[in-house]
Enzyme design. Structure first.
Site, PDB file in Angstrom:
ATOM      1  N   ARG B 129     -41.175 -19.580 -37.581  1.00 19.46           N
ATOM      2  CA  ARG B 129     -42.032 -18.391 -37.643  1.00 19.46           C
ATOM      3  C   ARG B 129     -43.352 -18.536 -36.908  1.00 19.46           C
ATOM      4  O   ARG B 129     -44.173 -17.627 -36.955  1.00 19.46           O
ATOM      5  CB  ARG B 129     -42.249 -17.990 -39.099  1.00 19.46           C
ATOM      6  CG  ARG B 129     -40.945 -17.620 -39.791  1.00 19.46           C
ATOM      7  CD  ARG B 129     -41.139 -16.942 -41.125  1.00 19.46           C
ATOM      8  NE  ARG B 129     -39.856 -16.544 -41.662  1.00 19.46           N
ATOM      9  CZ  ARG B 129     -39.054 -17.328 -42.378  1.00 19.46           C
ATOM     10  NH1 ARG B 129     -39.429 -18.565 -42.651  1.00 19.46           N
ATOM     11  NH2 ARG B 129     -37.898 -16.906 -42.816  1.00 19.46           N
ATOM     12  N   THR B 173     -39.619 -24.022 -41.552  1.00 16.39           N
ATOM     13  CA  THR B 173     -39.455 -22.743 -40.849  1.00 16.39           C
ATOM     14  C   THR B 173     -40.775 -21.987 -40.740  1.00 16.39           C
ATOM     15  O   THR B 173     -40.890 -21.074 -39.943  1.00 16.39           O
ATOM     16  CB  THR B 173     -38.435 -21.849 -41.577  1.00 16.39           C
ATOM     17  OG1 THR B 173     -38.872 -21.632 -42.914  1.00 16.39           O
ATOM     18  CG2 THR B 173     -37.053 -22.488 -41.597  1.00 16.39           C
ATOM     19  N   GLY B 189     -35.322 -25.183 -47.800  1.00 14.85           N
ATOM     20  CA  GLY B 189     -34.118 -25.866 -48.285  1.00 14.85           C
ATOM     21  C   GLY B 189     -33.768 -25.484 -49.712  1.00 14.85           C
ATOM     22  O   GLY B 189     -33.040 -26.204 -50.387  1.00 14.85           O
ATOM     23  N   GLY B 190     -34.283 -24.351 -50.179  1.00 15.41           N
ATOM     24  CA  GLY B 190     -34.065 -23.903 -51.551  1.00 15.41           C
ATOM     25  C   GLY B 190     -32.615 -23.612 -51.886  1.00 15.41           C
ATOM     26  O   GLY B 190     -32.257 -23.537 -53.056  1.00 15.41           O
ATOM     27  N   ASN B 257     -37.448 -20.110 -54.811  1.00 17.10           N
ATOM     28  CA  ASN B 257     -36.536 -20.081 -55.955  1.00 17.10           C
ATOM     29  C   ASN B 257     -36.157 -21.475 -56.453  1.00 17.10           C
ATOM     30  O   ASN B 257     -36.113 -22.428 -55.696  1.00 17.10           O
ATOM     31  CB  ASN B 257     -35.249 -19.343 -55.557  1.00 17.10           C
ATOM     32  CG  ASN B 257     -34.515 -20.030 -54.419  1.00 17.10           C
ATOM     33  OD1 ASN B 257     -34.889 -19.878 -53.271  1.00 17.10           O
ATOM     34  ND2 ASN B 257     -33.497 -20.798 -54.731  1.00 17.10           N
ATOM     35  N   ASP B 300     -32.762 -15.386 -57.400  1.00 18.09           N
ATOM     36  CA  ASP B 300     -33.282 -15.773 -56.090  1.00 18.09           C
ATOM     37  C   ASP B 300     -34.560 -15.009 -55.733  1.00 18.09           C
ATOM     38  O   ASP B 300     -34.773 -14.630 -54.597  1.00 18.09           O
ATOM     39  CB  ASP B 300     -32.213 -15.573 -55.000  1.00 18.09           C
ATOM     40  CG  ASP B 300     -32.554 -16.272 -53.690  1.00 18.09           C
ATOM     41  OD1 ASP B 300     -33.456 -17.137 -53.697  1.00 18.09           O
ATOM     42  OD2 ASP B 300     -31.925 -15.955 -52.665  1.00 18.09           O
ATOM     43  N   ASP B 302     -37.519 -15.612 -54.847  1.00 12.47           N
ATOM     44  CA  ASP B 302     -38.558 -16.440 -54.243  1.00 12.47           C
ATOM     45  C   ASP B 302     -39.922 -15.768 -54.341  1.00 12.47           C
ATOM     46  O   ASP B 302     -40.026 -14.564 -54.120  1.00 12.47           O
ATOM     47  CB  ASP B 302     -38.309 -16.573 -52.730  1.00 12.47           C
ATOM     48  CG  ASP B 302     -37.190 -17.496 -52.364  1.00 12.47           C
ATOM     49  OD1 ASP B 302     -37.429 -18.696 -52.283  1.00 12.47           O
ATOM     50  OD2 ASP B 302     -36.075 -16.989 -52.126  1.00 12.47           O
ATOM     51  N   ARG B 327     -41.182 -10.445 -54.786  1.00 11.49           N
ATOM     52  CA  ARG B 327     -39.752 -10.169 -54.586  1.00 11.49           C
ATOM     53  C   ARG B 327     -39.095  -9.666 -55.881  1.00 11.49           C
ATOM     54  O   ARG B 327     -38.105  -8.949 -55.838  1.00 11.49           O
ATOM     55  CB  ARG B 327     -39.071 -11.460 -54.092  1.00 11.49           C
ATOM     56  CG  ARG B 327     -37.623 -11.312 -53.688  1.00 11.49           C
ATOM     57  CD  ARG B 327     -37.177 -12.523 -52.874  1.00 11.49           C
ATOM     58  NE  ARG B 327     -35.738 -12.551 -52.668  1.00 11.49           N
ATOM     59  CZ  ARG B 327     -35.095 -13.447 -51.907  1.00 11.49           C
ATOM     60  NH1 ARG B 327     -35.789 -14.385 -51.279  1.00 11.49           N
ATOM     61  NH2 ARG B 327     -33.790 -13.406 -51.771  1.00 11.49           N
TER      62      ARG B 327
END
Lengths: 257, 548
Positions: B129, B173, B189-190, B257, B300, B302, B327
């Protein structure tokens, strides 16, 4: 997901997206619902993240509808899963024999673990019903014949599961995909347009109108825009045997490959 | 125009005084005072994505024209956010390149190519990003778990350090952030059972300065929110750039998450600090406070949103606030000095919880097996950066409405480096087998339609948690926001339109169809007296300015 104790036989006619199609090449596979359910768990665990819950996320691939890059046979699927595919973009997945059988069954039956058995009849009789008593050709086009206002069905057997085809015939309201909904539009100029939606975004809508013209309209130029939740055809009055025949015919429509 | 002239002058002085104007910490600290540049991922430490530039106005925005396009030659969602320093743009592109681009013409000065290791695993696309800039260096994470420092002039590698083990599916990322003399990143890597952390490196040498695990180890406070060895592979990644309050000397990070994603029953407890915001001392990494949005999350949800720092009155008194659309479907206002919960209101339909208690803790209402949960798996909103305009006092973000998913939990054993999901989900659709919304959009026809979800740009009043106005789109949107001092709001969406709205009332002032999904936020900058607006759509970065 609940475990089914009843052993439902799910009969699935496997037609693969490979070159030519003929009745002789069709082979009957019988998967038990237990195997399919095992497959659905394997799918969720190992496949869904990339392929998506409905199997369509990877470009050019639609697992539920039998569209693959390379895999033709069950053996091909097995190899792709165990060894990886697409130059490493699909990783190898080490599965037990039972899980492997399950995932292949799940893919082959079009992701319908809860699906009831879909009876599949005779292709030739089905074609007769499709073109005659069933009056399907009043709206649908197949291999260059018939109107274009309803979706062209030349490759419907490659893109719909048997269960979805059955629902389309006997309970169309529960099968009509949202994009295909009929629309009625009145423009600022007073023109009234009826047709079938092809695409839509925030500002525009694209459709095929009753005269088979492709129309693209800017929403801010419309006086009214109605999307009908009602399918354009009623549930079929054909008998269940006749429905099975029509499904057989539709499944045989694989497009010009 | 007087302001414009000043900026021009500043740019000329800078470029003539030195070969390269160093981007030191002081400059980043006062990024808002040099709006011709865009010095951090979110445009400054408070992450408001608000620019003082106002050459482009509500009156002339319809005179914007395309100035240049830069094409990425590697297809896939391009989520990078450029940084602009004195007319030069630094950004990442697929697969893991860093490049320096002339911000006026779009021509490329240099590319540093990093080829990620073959066993790199990133769950949801090769999304790097962006970069951080400090001094004469550019810093970038890599998808195979490293942090690299490049020479800002020639793009040569100066140092590289391993942030996380690629064999265990650690990745970077997010764009790093430079704070004082340190470069700080988190790990992704969640979905692979990592144990998340935020880690700071000395900007000059790459030597590790501090490391904060987002899952407390044995003996640390919060460790008892995990059972057995769940904490060793409990996820809690940090994959979006945080914010920094210099007066409090605190950095703020949204944590992702817990793992496995969808089987909360497999990891009993609150699972701290998953789905939380953590406030870490900038010098030591010490935890000052935390606030958990979604304890024992099975959806999930996050909390890797951008912490937006705002100084404004709260109930009649000046306050240091943090605004957060999560979220999980709730909008929050927190006191960023103490982490105290001040306000929480649902901004979309929420049925996983019936509300929040006085401390902001959700009252869980899990849905029966097979029944839909709102908001769905991609959330009421997600990682895409919001904006706060001090002029309108509104908080802008992309929400997903009428979007629900059906979850399935499955017991799953952790295997190092392997996917660790604990189940799956399907999107609620009007008829069986209908197409659904994907993680990104790769098809020009919207087959799924708004019946499975659609975007709503919300302009939130921080005092009430109510949207003052909404701007709806037919498809969903993963686009972030940009506001300017001329009360313009720029944003995109999956349909590929770049929109300019009146930030005060949501009126559409201008739009252009760029054709590819916009999955980042626009940025604005000025070179030689010309204000530019840049956005990535599909595989192309497009830059606009007023007609000559």
């Amino acid at each position: 997901m609940k475990t089914k104790t009843r052993l439902t036989l799910f009969v699935m006619t496997v037609v693969l997206a490979a070159g030519t199609y003929s009745l002789a090449q069709m082979s009957d596979h019988i998967y038990t619902s237990q195997v399919i359910e095992t497959g659905s768990r394997v799918y969720v665990r190992h496949c869904a993240l990339c392929h998506g819950p409905d199997g369509s996320w990877v470009e050019g691939i639609d697992l539920a509808r039998g569209r693959f890059h390379l895999a033709v046979s069950d053996e091909d699927l097995r190899r792709a899963i165990l060894s990886g595919a697409a130059d490493g973009r699909m990783p190898a997945v080490n599965l037990s024999e039972a899980d492997l059988a399950g995932i292949i069954a799940y893919i082959r039956t079009g992701f319908e673990p809860e699906g009831s058995a879909v009876a599949i009849g005779n292709v030739l009789r089905g074609r007769g019903l499709f073109e005659g008593k069933g009056e399907c050709t009043a709206c649908h086009r197949v291999n260059g014949r018939g109107p274009r206002t309803a979706p062209d069905l030349s490759d419907i057997g490659a893109i719909r599961t048997p269960g979805a085809l059955q629902r389309s015939l006997i309970a169309p309201a529960s099968a009509l995909l949202p994009i295909n909904r009929a629309v009625t539009i009145v423009t600022r100029d007073g023109e009234k347009i009826t047709g079938r939606r092809l695409n839509e975004d925030t500002y525009t809508v694209q459709l095929i109108d009753a005269e088979e013209r492709l129309r693209s309209l800017v929403k801010s130029n419309l006086v009214s825009y109605e999307i009908s939740a009602t399918p354009t055809h009623e549930p079929t009055s054909l008998s269940s045997d006749e429905v099975a025949d029509v499904i057989a015919y539709l499944l045989a429509l694989r497009g010009q490959l | 125009m007087r302001v414009v002239a000043l900026f021009c002058l500043a740019a000329i002085v800078l470029s003539s005084d030195r070969v390269i104007a160093e981007v030191d910490f002081e400059r980043i600290l006062h990024a808002a005072e040099e709006p011709h540049n865009w010095l951090t991922y979110n445009g400054g430490y408070s992450s408001q994505r608000y620019s003082k530039l106002k050459q482009i106005t509500r009156r002339n925005v319809d005179k914007l024209e395309l100035k240049w396009i830069l094409q990425n030659q590697v297809f896939g969602a391009w989520q990078s956010n450029p940084i602009i320093v004195d007319g030069i743009m630094y950004l990442t592109e697929r697969p893991n390149d860093v490049m320096a681009v002339d911000a006026v013409t779009g021509r490329v000065f240099w590319i540093y190519r990093h080829t990620p290791a073959a066993n790199t695993q990133v769950c949801c696309g090769a999304n790097n990003r962006g970069v951080a800039v400090l001094g004469d260096k550019v810093y970038s994470g890599t998808l195979d778990g490293s942090l690299i420092a490049l020479d800002r002039i020639n793009g040569k590698l100066l140092w590289s350090v391993e942030v996380g083990d690629v064999n265990l599916a650690y990745s970077v990322t997010m764009a790093p952030i430079a704070v004082k003399d340190k470069i700080i990143v988190g790990v992704g890597g969640g979905e692979y059972g990592i144990r998340g952390y935020v880690v700071a490196y000395d900007a000059a040498s790459g030597e590790q300065a501090w490391k904060f695990y987002t899952i407390p180890g044995p003996g640390e406070p919060g460790h008892d929110t995990w059972q057995g060895d769940d904490w060793e592979h409990g996820g809690a990644p940090v994959w979006i750039t945080g914010s920094f309050d210099p007066a409090l000397n605190l950095t703020y990070w949204g944590v992702g998450n817990p793992g496995p994603d969808w089987n909360a029953g497999q990891r009993p407890g609150d699972n701290l600090y998953s789905d939380s915001v953590v406030a870490l001392d900038a010098d030591s990494g010490e935890l000052k406070w935390h606030f958990q949005f979604t304890p024992n999350d099975g959806y999930d949800y996050d909390s890797v949103q951008v912490p937006v720092l705002v100084d404004r009155d709260w109930q009649g008194k000046p306050a240091k606030l943090m605004l957060w659309a999560n979220r999980n479907g709730y909008f929050y206002v927190l006191d960023r000095v103490t982490g105290k919960f001040l306000l929480g209101k649902p901004f979309v339909k929420v049925n996983w919880s019936s509300g929040l208690d006085e401390n902001g803790r959700p009252i869980p209402t899990p849905q029966p097996d097979g029944m839909p949960t709102w908001p769905g798996n991609q959330g009421g909103t997600n990682w895409y950066p919001p904006s706060y305009s001090p002029r309108t006092d509104l908080f802008y973000f992309s929400a997903w409405e009428d979007y629900a998913t059906i979850y399935q939990a499955i017991e799953q054993e952790y295997v190092p480096g392997g996917l660790f999901l604990g189940g799956g989900f399907s999107v609620k659709v009007p008829v069986h087998g209908a197409p659904t919304i994907g993680i990104g959009r790769t098809w020009p026809i919207n087959y799924w339609t708004d019946e499975v979800g659609h975007a709503s740009l919300m302009a939130m009043d921080p005092d009430t948690g109510q949207a003052v106005w909404k701007y709806e789109q037919f498809d969903v949107s993963d686009s972030g926001m940009l506001t300017t001092a001329s009360d313009l709001l720029f944003t995109g969406g999956r349909e590929g339109y770049l929109h300019a709205l009146d930030a005060r009332n949501g009126k559409l002032l201008w739009k252009v169809a760029l054709g590819g999904q916009i999955v980042m936020a626009p940025v604005t900058y000025m070179v030689a007296g010309v204000q530019f607006v840049t956005v990535i759509s599909g595989n192309a970065m497009a830059t606009f300015a007023l007609q000559d």
